[in-house]
Design a protein around this motif. Structure first.
Motif, PDB file in Angstrom:
ATOM      1  N   ARG A 137      28.635 -75.834 -45.774  1.00  0.00           N
ATOM      2  CA  ARG A 137      28.615 -77.155 -46.409  1.00  0.00           C
ATOM      3  C   ARG A 137      27.524 -77.217 -47.478  1.00  0.00           C
ATOM      4  O   ARG A 137      27.747 -77.713 -48.583  1.00  0.00           O
ATOM      5  CB  ARG A 137      28.406 -78.252 -45.365  1.00  0.00           C
ATOM      6  CG  ARG A 137      28.547 -79.651 -45.951  1.00  0.00           C
ATOM      7  CD  ARG A 137      28.409 -80.742 -44.908  1.00  0.00           C
ATOM      8  NE  ARG A 137      27.159 -80.628 -44.190  1.00  0.00           N
ATOM      9  CZ  ARG A 137      27.060 -80.537 -42.857  1.00  0.00           C
ATOM     10  NH1 ARG A 137      28.120 -80.552 -42.103  1.00  0.00           N
ATOM     11  NH2 ARG A 137      25.885 -80.415 -42.291  1.00  0.00           N
ATOM     12  N   ASP A 138      26.346 -76.690 -47.173  1.00  0.00           N
ATOM     13  CA  ASP A 138      25.240 -76.697 -48.149  1.00  0.00           C
ATOM     14  C   ASP A 138      25.600 -75.884 -49.393  1.00  0.00           C
ATOM     15  O   ASP A 138      25.319 -76.305 -50.514  1.00  0.00           O
ATOM     16  CB  ASP A 138      23.955 -76.152 -47.517  1.00  0.00           C
ATOM     17  CG  ASP A 138      23.368 -77.087 -46.472  1.00  0.00           C
ATOM     18  OD1 ASP A 138      23.817 -78.253 -46.355  1.00  0.00           O
ATOM     19  OD2 ASP A 138      22.457 -76.634 -45.733  1.00  0.00           O
ATOM     20  N   GLU A 174      28.130 -77.902 -51.423  1.00  0.00           N
ATOM     21  CA  GLU A 174      27.517 -79.067 -52.067  1.00  0.00           C
ATOM     22  C   GLU A 174      26.630 -78.660 -53.241  1.00  0.00           C
ATOM     23  O   GLU A 174      26.549 -79.378 -54.236  1.00  0.00           O
ATOM     24  CB  GLU A 174      26.763 -79.909 -51.039  1.00  0.00           C
ATOM     25  CG  GLU A 174      27.723 -80.642 -50.104  1.00  0.00           C
ATOM     26  CD  GLU A 174      27.040 -81.400 -48.972  1.00  0.00           C
ATOM     27  OE1 GLU A 174      25.806 -81.306 -48.825  1.00  0.00           O
ATOM     28  OE2 GLU A 174      27.774 -82.073 -48.222  1.00  0.00           O
ATOM     29  N   THR A 177      33.122 -78.024 -35.878  1.00  0.00           N
ATOM     30  CA  THR A 177      33.096 -76.949 -34.895  1.00  0.00           C
ATOM     31  C   THR A 177      34.124 -77.288 -33.825  1.00  0.00           C
ATOM     32  O   THR A 177      34.419 -78.459 -33.586  1.00  0.00           O
ATOM     33  CB  THR A 177      31.709 -76.800 -34.250  1.00  0.00           C
ATOM     34  OG1 THR A 177      31.407 -77.974 -33.495  1.00  0.00           O
ATOM     35  CG2 THR A 177      30.627 -76.563 -35.293  1.00  0.00           C
ATOM     36  N   ALA A 207      32.999 -80.202 -42.571  1.00  0.00           N
ATOM     37  CA  ALA A 207      32.567 -79.142 -41.664  1.00  0.00           C
ATOM     38  C   ALA A 207      32.715 -79.573 -40.209  1.00  0.00           C
ATOM     39  O   ALA A 207      32.247 -80.642 -39.832  1.00  0.00           O
ATOM     40  CB  ALA A 207      31.114 -78.786 -41.955  1.00  0.00           C
ATOM     41  N   LYS A 250      26.916 -75.702 -41.388  1.00  0.00           N
ATOM     42  CA  LYS A 250      25.936 -76.335 -42.282  1.00  0.00           C
ATOM     43  C   LYS A 250      25.668 -75.433 -43.485  1.00  0.00           C
ATOM     44  O   LYS A 250      25.567 -75.904 -44.623  1.00  0.00           O
ATOM     45  CB  LYS A 250      24.632 -76.635 -41.555  1.00  0.00           C
ATOM     46  CG  LYS A 250      23.594 -77.332 -42.435  1.00  0.00           C
ATOM     47  CD  LYS A 250      22.290 -77.535 -41.687  1.00  0.00           C
ATOM     48  CE  LYS A 250      21.242 -78.266 -42.495  1.00  0.00           C
ATOM     49  NZ  LYS A 250      21.064 -77.845 -43.865  1.00  0.00           N
ATOM     50  N   GLU A 251      25.575 -74.144 -43.247  1.00  0.00           N
ATOM     51  CA  GLU A 251      25.357 -73.193 -44.344  1.00  0.00           C
ATOM     52  C   GLU A 251      26.510 -73.253 -45.350  1.00  0.00           C
ATOM     53  O   GLU A 251      26.298 -73.258 -46.559  1.00  0.00           O
ATOM     54  CB  GLU A 251      25.213 -71.780 -43.782  1.00  0.00           C
ATOM     55  CG  GLU A 251      24.931 -70.740 -44.834  1.00  0.00           C
ATOM     56  CD  GLU A 251      24.736 -69.348 -44.258  1.00  0.00           C
ATOM     57  OE1 GLU A 251      24.649 -68.408 -45.075  1.00  0.00           O
ATOM     58  OE2 GLU A 251      24.678 -69.184 -43.029  1.00  0.00           O
ATOM     59  N   ALA A 256      27.047 -75.102 -35.400  1.00  0.00           N
ATOM     60  CA  ALA A 256      26.607 -76.139 -36.338  1.00  0.00           C
ATOM     61  C   ALA A 256      25.796 -75.534 -37.483  1.00  0.00           C
ATOM     62  O   ALA A 256      25.944 -75.947 -38.641  1.00  0.00           O
ATOM     63  CB  ALA A 256      25.788 -77.201 -35.604  1.00  0.00           C
ATOM     64  N   ALA A 257      24.976 -74.544 -37.184  1.00  0.00           N
ATOM     65  CA  ALA A 257      24.197 -73.877 -38.238  1.00  0.00           C
ATOM     66  C   ALA A 257      25.120 -73.132 -39.201  1.00  0.00           C
ATOM     67  O   ALA A 257      24.901 -73.137 -40.419  1.00  0.00           O
ATOM     68  CB  ALA A 257      23.183 -72.916 -37.618  1.00  0.00           C
TER      69      ALA A 257
END
Length: 144
Positions: A74-75, A78, A88, A86, A71-72, A67-68
């Protein structure tokens, strides 16, 4: 041109180079990004008392890590003004999960990193990128 671009992530520095290329390309053609992080399955043993980590603890740790990673991605997408889906997934073979994900989401490009190994080292170690290249008919952009 490309409308749906998949950039799988394992959290490595070389994957960040692939991400930068995927973001630049997606932005230039107004494509949507997809990202995927593959979690390892629990290494079950024939002797259950010998498990070093309880299964749920292992699954939770794998999910936190994956998830981390997504998230990186996706961030980063964005921040560049791009949409990024995103997810998993758990799989024994990451290359199969990557190809399945690309097909399921109708991606028309996969962007992956390569360490650039050659010769016997590449043959012995193999790579998820090489396996994706070998087994998919979706175009793959390899970033080194």
């Amino acid at each position: 041109m490309f409308k749906r671009i998949l950039v799988p992530t394992d959290g490595s520095d070389i994957t960040k180079k692939a991400l930068a290329s995927a973001v630049a390309l997606a932005k230039s053609v107004n494509a949507k990004l997809y990202t995927l992080s593959v979690k390892e399955p629990f290494p079950y043993s024939a002797i259950s008392e010998m498990q070093p980590t309880p299964p749920q603890e292992f699954f939770d740790a794998q999910e936190r890590i994956a998830a981390a990673r997504v998230k990186e991605v996706r961030d980063t997408a964005e921040l560049s003004g791009l949409q990024c889906d995103a997810q998993t997934v758990e799989a024994l073979h990451p290359w199969e999960a990557i190809i399945d994900h690309a097909k399921r989401h109708e991606c028309d490009l996969i962007v992956m990193a390569s360490h650039g190994r050659r010769g016997v080292t590449a043959l012995l170690l193999g790579s998820e990128t090489q396996k994706v290249l070998t087994h998919t008919n979706i175009p793959v952009l390899v970033v080194r």
